[in-house]
Design an enzyme around this catalytic site. Structure first.
Site, short mmCIF file in Angstrom:
data_model
loop_
_atom_site.label_atom_id
_atom_site.label_comp_id
_atom_site.label_asym_id
_atom_site.label_seq_id
_atom_site.Cartn_x
_atom_site.Cartn_y
_atom_site.Cartn_z
N GLY A 63 0.77 -1.27 -0.20
CA GLY A 63 0.16 -0.11 0.11
C GLY A 63 0.68 1.23 -0.16
O GLY A 63 0.46 2.57 -0.26
N CYS A 64 1.88 1.45 0.38
CA CYS A 64 2.84 2.37 0.99
C CYS A 64 3.26 2.42 -0.59
O CYS A 64 3.95 3.57 -1.59
CB CYS A 64 3.72 2.41 2.38
SG CYS A 64 2.55 2.25 3.95
N VAL A 65 3.68 0.80 -1.26
CA VAL A 65 4.73 1.39 -2.40
C VAL A 65 3.26 2.51 -3.60
O VAL A 65 3.87 3.34 -3.99
CB VAL A 65 4.91 0.17 -3.35
CG1 VAL A 65 5.52 0.30 -4.54
CG2 VAL A 65 5.75 -0.07 -1.95
N ALA A 95 3.05 5.33 -2.33
CA ALA A 95 4.37 6.97 -2.90
C ALA A 95 4.94 7.32 -4.39
O ALA A 95 4.79 8.00 -4.45
CB ALA A 95 5.01 6.11 -2.29
#
Length: 166
Positions: A65-67, A70
């Protein structure tokens, strides 16, 4: 049906608790010194004091999710730059991990290492996915349940709603 109602009530309670203390619209930018992904000390208050700046929080670098979050901002970089938006990403990861994350995904913006939760505390928030837009040091927009792959789209829509001077 009672079980569904109970689940909705529990979810509503937890969500309101998590979001209740978040930095309010119209608040001044937090004044603190933080470490960047390059190990440089940054005066965050000063960095947020001029122009339009996005500060987005993500739980942990390198996770799916963070990838997506970003990389959404990376992919929207040209349009965000055309609107003179500075971007800072924040997670509890170390300077080294933030640098690896930035390099692995070719992120064109600065990441901040919040290992001591100093930044999260200044925003009065748990370390969950959220985003904040500042204009000349004042909070003008916040997304307390930020999307992953739509982060850039949501920020651009917010800029449109805020008007041409945002």
């Amino acid at each position: 049906m009672k079980m569904l109602f109970a689940l909705v009530m529990v979810f509503s309670f937890i969500t309101s608790f998590l979001l209740a203390n978040s930095l309010e619209l119209g608040s001044p930018a937090p004044q603190l010194k933080v470490l960047t992904d390059e190990g440089i000390t940054l005066d965050l208050g000063e960095a947020l004091s001029a122009g339009t700046t996005l500060v987005f929080f993500y739980p942990k670098a390198m996770t799916p999710g963070c990838v997506k979050q970003a990389c959404s901002l990376r992919d929207g970089w040209d349009e965000l730059q055309a609107r003179d938006v500075k971007i800072f990403g924040v997670s509890k990861d170390t300077v080294k991990t933030q640098a690896q994350f930035r390099d692995k995904y070719t992120l064109p913006f600065t990441l901040l290492a919040d290992t001591d939760r100093k930044i999260a505390d200044a925003f009065s928030k748990p370390m969950i996915r959220q985003a904040y837009l500042f204009k000349d040091g004042i909070l003008v927009w916040r997304d307390l349940m930020a999307a992953t792959s739509k982060q850039a789209t949501d920020v651009l829509a917010a800029l449109d709603e805020l008007g041409p001077n945002s």
